[in-house]
Design a protein around this motif. Structure first.
Motif, PDB file in Angstrom:
ATOM      1  N   GLU A  19      -5.016  10.349 -14.127  1.00 35.38           N
ATOM      2  CA  GLU A  19      -4.027  11.152 -13.395  1.00 35.38           C
ATOM      3  C   GLU A  19      -3.786  10.588 -11.994  1.00 35.38           C
ATOM      4  O   GLU A  19      -2.648  10.476 -11.546  1.00 35.38           O
ATOM      5  N   ALA A  20      -4.851  10.204 -11.313  1.00 30.28           N
ATOM      6  CA  ALA A  20      -4.720   9.625  -9.976  1.00 30.28           C
ATOM      7  C   ALA A  20      -3.969   8.297 -10.037  1.00 30.28           C
ATOM      8  O   ALA A  20      -3.129   8.008  -9.182  1.00 30.28           O
ATOM      9  N   ARG A  21      -4.261   7.495 -11.058  1.00 30.41           N
ATOM     10  CA  ARG A  21      -3.554   6.215 -11.209  1.00 30.41           C
ATOM     11  C   ARG A  21      -2.070   6.447 -11.490  1.00 30.41           C
ATOM     12  O   ARG A  21      -1.209   5.728 -10.977  1.00 30.41           O
ATOM     13  N   ALA A  22      -1.753   7.467 -12.278  1.00 25.14           N
ATOM     14  CA  ALA A  22      -0.340   7.788 -12.554  1.00 25.14           C
ATOM     15  C   ALA A  22       0.371   8.193 -11.263  1.00 25.14           C
ATOM     16  O   ALA A  22       1.521   7.783 -11.026  1.00 25.14           O
ATOM     17  N   LYS A  23      -0.292   8.963 -10.428  1.00 25.86           N
ATOM     18  CA  LYS A  23       0.304   9.362  -9.140  1.00 25.86           C
ATOM     19  C   LYS A  23       0.518   8.149  -8.248  1.00 25.86           C
ATOM     20  O   LYS A  23       1.543   8.048  -7.563  1.00 25.86           O
ATOM     21  N   LEU A  24      -0.431   7.227  -8.252  1.00 26.59           N
ATOM     22  CA  LEU A  24      -0.276   6.009  -7.463  1.00 26.59           C
ATOM     23  C   LEU A  24       0.925   5.209  -7.955  1.00 26.59           C
ATOM     24  O   LEU A  24       1.722   4.711  -7.155  1.00 26.59           O
ATOM     25  N   ILE A  76      -2.388  -3.509  -6.773  1.00 27.45           N
ATOM     26  CA  ILE A  76      -3.140  -2.268  -6.556  1.00 27.45           C
ATOM     27  C   ILE A  76      -2.248  -1.065  -6.830  1.00 27.45           C
ATOM     28  O   ILE A  76      -2.646  -0.131  -7.520  1.00 27.45           O
ATOM     29  N   SER A  77      -1.021  -1.091  -6.311  1.00 25.28           N
ATOM     30  CA  SER A  77      -0.139   0.070  -6.472  1.00 25.28           C
ATOM     31  C   SER A  77       0.358   0.235  -7.900  1.00 25.28           C
ATOM     32  O   SER A  77       0.803   1.316  -8.280  1.00 25.28           O
ATOM     33  N   ALA A  78       0.264  -0.812  -8.713  1.00 22.61           N
ATOM     34  CA  ALA A  78       0.621  -0.685 -10.131  1.00 22.61           C
ATOM     35  C   ALA A  78      -0.469   0.062 -10.899  1.00 22.61           C
ATOM     36  O   ALA A  78      -0.231   0.547 -12.006  1.00 22.61           O
ATOM     37  N   ALA A  79      -1.650   0.171 -10.297  1.00 21.67           N
ATOM     38  CA  ALA A  79      -2.782   0.924 -10.867  1.00 21.67           C
ATOM     39  C   ALA A  79      -3.158   0.445 -12.257  1.00 21.67           C
ATOM     40  O   ALA A  79      -3.587   1.220 -13.095  1.00 21.67           O
ATOM     41  N   GLU A  80      -3.010  -0.847 -12.484  1.00 22.08           N
ATOM     42  CA  GLU A  80      -3.432  -1.459 -13.743  1.00 22.08           C
ATOM     43  C   GLU A  80      -4.633  -2.336 -13.431  1.00 22.08           C
ATOM     44  O   GLU A  80      -4.487  -3.461 -12.979  1.00 22.08           O
ATOM     45  N   TYR A  81      -5.806  -1.801 -13.652  1.00 23.47           N
ATOM     46  CA  TYR A  81      -7.018  -2.483 -13.234  1.00 23.47           C
ATOM     47  C   TYR A  81      -7.728  -3.117 -14.423  1.00 23.47           C
ATOM     48  O   TYR A  81      -8.867  -2.800 -14.715  1.00 23.47           O
ATOM     49  N   GLY A  82      -7.026  -4.041 -15.033  1.00 23.15           N
ATOM     50  CA  GLY A  82      -7.585  -4.751 -16.168  1.00 23.15           C
ATOM     51  C   GLY A  82      -8.146  -6.097 -15.760  1.00 23.15           C
ATOM     52  O   GLY A  82      -8.502  -6.337 -14.597  1.00 23.15           O
ATOM     53  N   GLU A  83      -8.190  -7.003 -16.724  1.00 25.83           N
ATOM     54  CA  GLU A  83      -8.791  -8.321 -16.510  1.00 25.83           C
ATOM     55  C   GLU A  83      -8.046  -9.123 -15.443  1.00 25.83           C
ATOM     56  O   GLU A  83      -8.672  -9.836 -14.648  1.00 25.83           O
TER      57      GLU A  83
END
Length: 129
Positions: A19-24, A76-83
């Motif tokens: 949810e926090a990542r979606a808000k970001l 960071i703002s895309a909130a996609e914290y993958g590889e």
């Protein structure tokens, strides 16, 4: 000990859930708009700080670093914290270590950029209210 990967452990520690990542991600356009002035203020501070300016050969070198910083904050703002994210931050850390850039300086730099982003977000919130 948890079997979760170290990044997920840190995200959990910060309560940075889906949810926090979606808000970001919703704030991404505003963040991208606020990045250039926030980075400009940061690099102006770098120019005036001998301990930081010494890491740059010239203005072109600083401009290239600013571009990399911008891409980093956009990730960071895309909130996609993958590889891809993990590789990028490891590379950044390795470069900082190789250059001898102490954590106090880059953490301070992140704080200055974050301040610029928070100010922009607060100004936008004030407009909405």
């Amino acid at each position: 000990m948890s079997a979760k990967d170290p990044l997920q452990q840190r995200l959990d520690f910060m309560d940075f859930d889906a949810e926090a990542r979606a808000k970001l991600r919703e704030l991404k356009p505003l963040i991208e708009k606020a990045l250039p002035p926030a980075l400009a203020a940061f690099y102006e501070k770098v120019r005036k700080t001998p301990q930081m300016s010494a890491f740059f050969r010239d203005e072109a070198h600083m401009s290239a670093a600013r571009g990399r910083q911008r891409r980093h904050w956009e990730i960071i703002s895309a909130a996609e914290y993958g590889e891809t994210y993990v590789r990028a931050v490891k590379t950044i850390g390795q470069v900082h270590a190789r250059l001898g850039l102490e954590p106090r300086w880059y953490i301070g730099g992140y704080a200055l950029v974050t301040e610029g982003l928070v100010r922009a977000l607060a100004a936008r919130l004030t407009e909405v209210l």
